[in-house]
Design a protein around this motif. Structure first.
Motif, PDB file in Angstrom:
ATOM      1  N   ASP A 148      -1.249  -6.336   7.553  1.00  0.00           N
ATOM      2  CA  ASP A 148      -0.583  -6.376   6.627  1.00  0.00           C
ATOM      3  C   ASP A 148       0.094  -5.316   6.630  1.00  0.00           C
ATOM      4  O   ASP A 148      -0.170  -4.204   6.086  1.00  0.00           O
ATOM      5  CB  ASP A 148      -1.308  -6.387   5.178  1.00  0.00           C
ATOM      6  CG  ASP A 148      -0.467  -7.332   4.640  1.00  0.00           C
ATOM      7  OD1 ASP A 148       0.074  -8.174   4.248  1.00  0.00           O
ATOM      8  OD2 ASP A 148      -0.274  -5.795   3.475  1.00  0.00           O
TER       9      ASP A 148
ATOM     10  N   GLY B 239       1.775  -4.047   3.659  1.00  0.00           N
ATOM     11  CA  GLY B 239       2.214  -3.502   2.365  1.00  0.00           C
ATOM     12  C   GLY B 239       0.496  -3.107   2.726  1.00  0.00           C
ATOM     13  O   GLY B 239       0.984  -1.729   2.242  1.00  0.00           O
ATOM     14  N   ARG B 240      -0.194  -3.350   3.378  1.00  0.00           N
ATOM     15  CA  ARG B 240      -1.503  -2.372   3.270  1.00  0.00           C
ATOM     16  C   ARG B 240      -1.096  -1.111   4.505  1.00  0.00           C
ATOM     17  O   ARG B 240      -2.427   0.452   4.036  1.00  0.00           O
ATOM     18  CB  ARG B 240      -3.264  -2.902   3.969  1.00  0.00           C
ATOM     19  CG  ARG B 240      -4.096  -2.511   4.609  1.00  0.00           C
ATOM     20  CD  ARG B 240      -4.801  -1.402   2.770  1.00  0.00           C
ATOM     21  NE  ARG B 240      -5.857  -1.485   3.663  1.00  0.00           N
ATOM     22  CZ  ARG B 240      -6.447  -0.444   2.977  1.00  0.00           C
ATOM     23  NH1 ARG B 240      -5.932  -0.307   1.986  1.00  0.00           N
ATOM     24  NH2 ARG B 240      -7.694  -0.006   3.091  1.00  0.00           N
TER      25      ARG B 240
ATOM     26  N   THR C 114       0.327   1.058   2.090  1.00  0.00           N
ATOM     27  CA  THR C 114      -0.644   2.166   1.176  1.00  0.00           C
ATOM     28  C   THR C 114      -1.412   3.357   2.015  1.00  0.00           C
ATOM     29  O   THR C 114      -1.794   4.295   1.175  1.00  0.00           O
ATOM     30  CB  THR C 114      -2.050   0.890   0.656  1.00  0.00           C
ATOM     31  OG1 THR C 114      -0.504   0.064  -0.002  1.00  0.00           O
ATOM     32  CG2 THR C 114      -2.754   2.010  -0.386  1.00  0.00           C
TER      33      THR C 114
ATOM     34  N   GLU D  61       0.557   6.015   1.972  1.00  0.00           N
ATOM     35  CA  GLU D  61       0.343   7.036   1.145  1.00  0.00           C
ATOM     36  C   GLU D  61      -0.777   7.785   0.893  1.00  0.00           C
ATOM     37  O   GLU D  61      -0.543   9.003   0.000  1.00  0.00           O
ATOM     38  CB  GLU D  61       0.620   6.280  -0.548  1.00  0.00           C
ATOM     39  CG  GLU D  61       1.183   6.949  -1.498  1.00  0.00           C
ATOM     40  CD  GLU D  61       0.795   5.377  -2.262  1.00  0.00           C
ATOM     41  OE1 GLU D  61       2.183   5.823  -3.055  1.00  0.00           O
ATOM     42  OE2 GLU D  61      -0.131   4.796  -2.763  1.00  0.00           O
ATOM     43  N   GLN D  62      -2.235   7.094   1.385  1.00  0.00           N
ATOM     44  CA  GLN D  62      -2.949   7.913   0.897  1.00  0.00           C
ATOM     45  C   GLN D  62      -2.873   9.349   2.033  1.00  0.00           C
ATOM     46  O   GLN D  62      -4.087  10.352   1.677  1.00  0.00           O
ATOM     47  CB  GLN D  62      -4.418   7.554   1.414  1.00  0.00           C
ATOM     48  CG  GLN D  62      -4.926   5.597  -0.094  1.00  0.00           C
ATOM     49  CD  GLN D  62      -5.461   5.121   0.682  1.00  0.00           C
ATOM     50  OE1 GLN D  62      -6.248   4.779   1.926  1.00  0.00           O
ATOM     51  NE2 GLN D  62      -5.448   4.101   0.315  1.00  0.00           N
TER      52      GLN D  62
ATOM     53  N   ASP E 134       7.223  -2.402  -6.651  1.00  0.00           N
ATOM     54  CA  ASP E 134       6.432  -1.141  -6.347  1.00  0.00           C
ATOM     55  C   ASP E 134       6.880  -0.121  -6.242  1.00  0.00           C
ATOM     56  O   ASP E 134       8.015  -0.301  -5.719  1.00  0.00           O
ATOM     57  CB  ASP E 134       5.878  -1.402  -4.891  1.00  0.00           C
ATOM     58  CG  ASP E 134       5.259  -1.926  -4.121  1.00  0.00           C
ATOM     59  OD1 ASP E 134       4.642  -2.867  -4.828  1.00  0.00           O
ATOM     60  OD2 ASP E 134       4.933  -2.605  -2.574  1.00  0.00           O
TER      61      ASP E 134
ATOM     62  N   GLY F 182      -3.085   5.030  -4.960  1.00  0.00           N
ATOM     63  CA  GLY F 182      -3.599   4.040  -4.931  1.00  0.00           C
ATOM     64  C   GLY F 182      -3.102   2.123  -5.671  1.00  0.00           C
ATOM     65  O   GLY F 182      -3.549   1.999  -5.771  1.00  0.00           O
ATOM     66  N   ARG F 183      -1.748   2.563  -6.606  1.00  0.00           N
ATOM     67  CA  ARG F 183      -1.144   1.774  -7.015  1.00  0.00           C
ATOM     68  C   ARG F 183      -1.577   0.509  -6.213  1.00  0.00           C
ATOM     69  O   ARG F 183      -0.991  -0.920  -6.231  1.00  0.00           O
ATOM     70  CB  ARG F 183      -0.581   1.544  -8.050  1.00  0.00           C
ATOM     71  CG  ARG F 183       0.740   0.146  -8.396  1.00  0.00           C
ATOM     72  CD  ARG F 183       1.771   0.964  -9.150  1.00  0.00           C
ATOM     73  NE  ARG F 183       2.266  -0.309  -9.769  1.00  0.00           N
ATOM     74  CZ  ARG F 183       2.407  -0.661 -11.009  1.00  0.00           C
ATOM     75  NH1 ARG F 183       3.298   0.140 -11.657  1.00  0.00           N
ATOM     76  NH2 ARG F 183       3.353  -1.775 -11.120  1.00  0.00           N
ATOM     77  N   GLY F 184      -1.097   0.525  -4.329  1.00  0.00           N
ATOM     78  CA  GLY F 184      -0.849  -0.536  -3.553  1.00  0.00           C
ATOM     79  C   GLY F 184       1.197  -1.082  -3.164  1.00  0.00           C
ATOM     80  O   GLY F 184       1.695   0.024  -4.480  1.00  0.00           O
ATOM     81  N   PHE F 185       0.784  -1.508  -2.645  1.00  0.00           N
ATOM     82  CA  PHE F 185       2.506  -1.502  -2.182  1.00  0.00           C
ATOM     83  C   PHE F 185       1.958  -3.131  -1.147  1.00  0.00           C
ATOM     84  O   PHE F 185       1.193  -3.975  -0.935  1.00  0.00           O
ATOM     85  CB  PHE F 185       2.911  -0.924  -0.771  1.00  0.00           C
ATOM     86  CG  PHE F 185       3.098   0.310  -1.476  1.00  0.00           C
ATOM     87  CD1 PHE F 185       4.441   0.489  -2.235  1.00  0.00           C
ATOM     88  CD2 PHE F 185       1.940   1.653  -1.328  1.00  0.00           C
ATOM     89  CE1 PHE F 185       4.657   1.643  -2.335  1.00  0.00           C
ATOM     90  CE2 PHE F 185       2.391   2.307  -1.394  1.00  0.00           C
ATOM     91  CZ  PHE F 185       3.610   2.875  -2.245  1.00  0.00           C
ATOM     92  N   THR F 186       3.112  -4.169  -1.246  1.00  0.00           N
ATOM     93  CA  THR F 186       3.366  -5.374  -1.561  1.00  0.00           C
ATOM     94  C   THR F 186       3.523  -5.688  -0.317  1.00  0.00           C
ATOM     95  O   THR F 186       5.276  -5.375  -0.473  1.00  0.00           O
ATOM     96  CB  THR F 186       3.525  -5.984  -2.643  1.00  0.00           C
ATOM     97  OG1 THR F 186       2.460  -6.266  -3.751  1.00  0.00           O
ATOM     98  CG2 THR F 186       3.307  -7.676  -2.388  1.00  0.00           C
TER      99      THR F 186
END
Length: 398
Positions: A251, A253-254, A257, A260-261, A314, A322-326
């Motif tokens: 995915d 978005g994952r 994410t 970003e981490q 987003d 930590g909010r995540g992405f779609t």
């Protein structure tokens, strides 16, 4: 019979010449600053001529000069070449009577330069690059106050030369990291352009093809200059490393994410964030998976002329970790054109809050990405934008 130079002298001169070569071509900002320095020196010291002189193997040349011709001259004829080995500040009150200089052609005859003062310019390793110097056609005194002022202006000139060299190298590195050629596939045409507001900037674009999938993206790092460029380079490397996982079905978005981490510590230290659009298109079916991380500047112009803004909800990377992405999914049909751009393009428009239709109209009127870039460049020359301008186009031909 003249003595041959010692080996260590030959090696030192080779290092010095490499240091001079590294100065390269001055960018516009540093060129203007150096020009102001020589003009200031003319007024402050009441001399007819001032220059910054760089000494190459055979010639001396002038990044900036006021009051004298700017053509390069043979190195052996110059005061500046000899001054390199005489200390930091060199002053000759009367060159025609000075044993260090009196045999040089500029010391005697019509148009002789009878007064010379210089501050030697060096790189951080101590290599002498050239001089910041003053000339007069008459012998003259030089006070302690003038000595201090020459030292200060020379240090300023030295700093500008080295800063310009550093920015030039950074610009070359950044340019080398961008795709080196457009993608011309059977039905797809992909191309981008990046014009930093300074020598380097925080924008970048990228694209590649793996196993029938076109991966592409554009990012805009908050800020300008080398710091933003370093952050942008780190994001680009992380995304390139993750594209194999996306090709295997991960995915998108994952993936963003996790990116970003991995970069949040760097973003926190820099006090920065990154807006980003990343897409993956199936070249056969046209299915497009995409993530918009706070950029919001992507327009899909359909073959029938209708325009859609491709914008997610987003936030940029680093704003709320930590909010995540779609991941979003759409389809590019034959004849569709997708253009993603940085907010520097908004500076070119009459109303940056109503950009969709003006940008879509530009895309409609230019069937080739290169023509679109030329139109954007023409607007940039008229409007003088203050921010980096980056445009990425993905066209699926009819």
């Amino acid at each position: 019979m003249s003595a041959q130079p010692e080996q260590h002298e030959v090696e030192a001169e080779q290092r010095r010449l490499r240091a001079v070569e590294n100065v390269g071509v001055l960018d516009d900002v540093h060129q203007q600053r150096l020009d102001r320095l020589t003009r200031t020196a003319q007024v402050a010291f009441d001399v007819p001529a001032s220059s910054i002189t760089l000494i190459e193997a055979d010639h001396a040349w002038y990044p900036t000069i006021c009051g004298l011709p700017s053509d390069p001259v043979p190195r052996q004829d110059t005061y500046c070449s000899r001054a390199l080995d005489m200390g930091t500040v060199v002053v000759s009150h009367d060159t025609a009577a000075d044993p260090r200089f009196k045999d040089l052609p500029f010391a005697t005859g019509e148009g002789a330069l009878r007064f010379y003062a210089a501050r030697v310019l060096r790189d951080p390793a101590g290599n002498a690059l050239g001089t910041f110097c003053l000339f007069d056609v008459q012998p003259r005194d030089f006070s302690e106050r003038e000595m201090r002022l020459l030292e200060e202006l020379g240090a300023w000139a030295e700093s500008e030369l080295l800063a310009s060299a550093e920015m030039s190298r950074a610009h070359m590195v950044q340019a080398a990291m961008l795709p080196d050629a457009p993608l011309e596939l059977e039905q797809w045409q992909v191309e981008g352009v990046c014009t930093p507001a300074q020598a380097v900037g925080g924008d970048y674009f990228d694209y590649s093809v793996t196993d029938g999938l076109l991966s592409f993206g554009l990012a805009d790092v908050m800020g300008k200059g080398t710091g933003a460029a370093l952050i942008g380079a780190g994001v680009r490397v992380g995304l390139r490393a993750a594209r194999s996982a996306v090709a295997d079905g991960a995915d998108l978005g994952r993936v963003i994410t996790l990116l970003e981490q991995g970069s949040i510590a760097d973003l926190d230290r820099a006090g920065s964030f990154v807006t980003l659009f990343e897409g993956v298109a199936d070249l056969a079916s046209g299915e497009l998976r995409w993530v918009d991380a706070g950029l919001g500047l992507a327009v899909l112009v359909r073959a029938d002329g209708t325009a859609e803004q491709m914008r997610g909800e987003d936030l940029p990377l680093g704003v709320i970790p930590g909010r995540g992405f779609t991941e979003h999914v759409t389809r590019m049909e034959a004849g569709d054109r997708l253009v993603v751009f940085s907010d520097g393009v908004l500076d070119l428009l009459d109303d940056e809050n109503r950009w969709l239709e003006p940008v879509a109209d530009l895309v409609r009127r230019h069937a080739a990405p290169r023509d679109l870039f030329a139109a954007v460049n023409s607007l940039a020359r008229q409007r003088m934008p203050m921010d980096d301008i980056t445009v990425l186009s993905v066209y699926r031909r009819a």
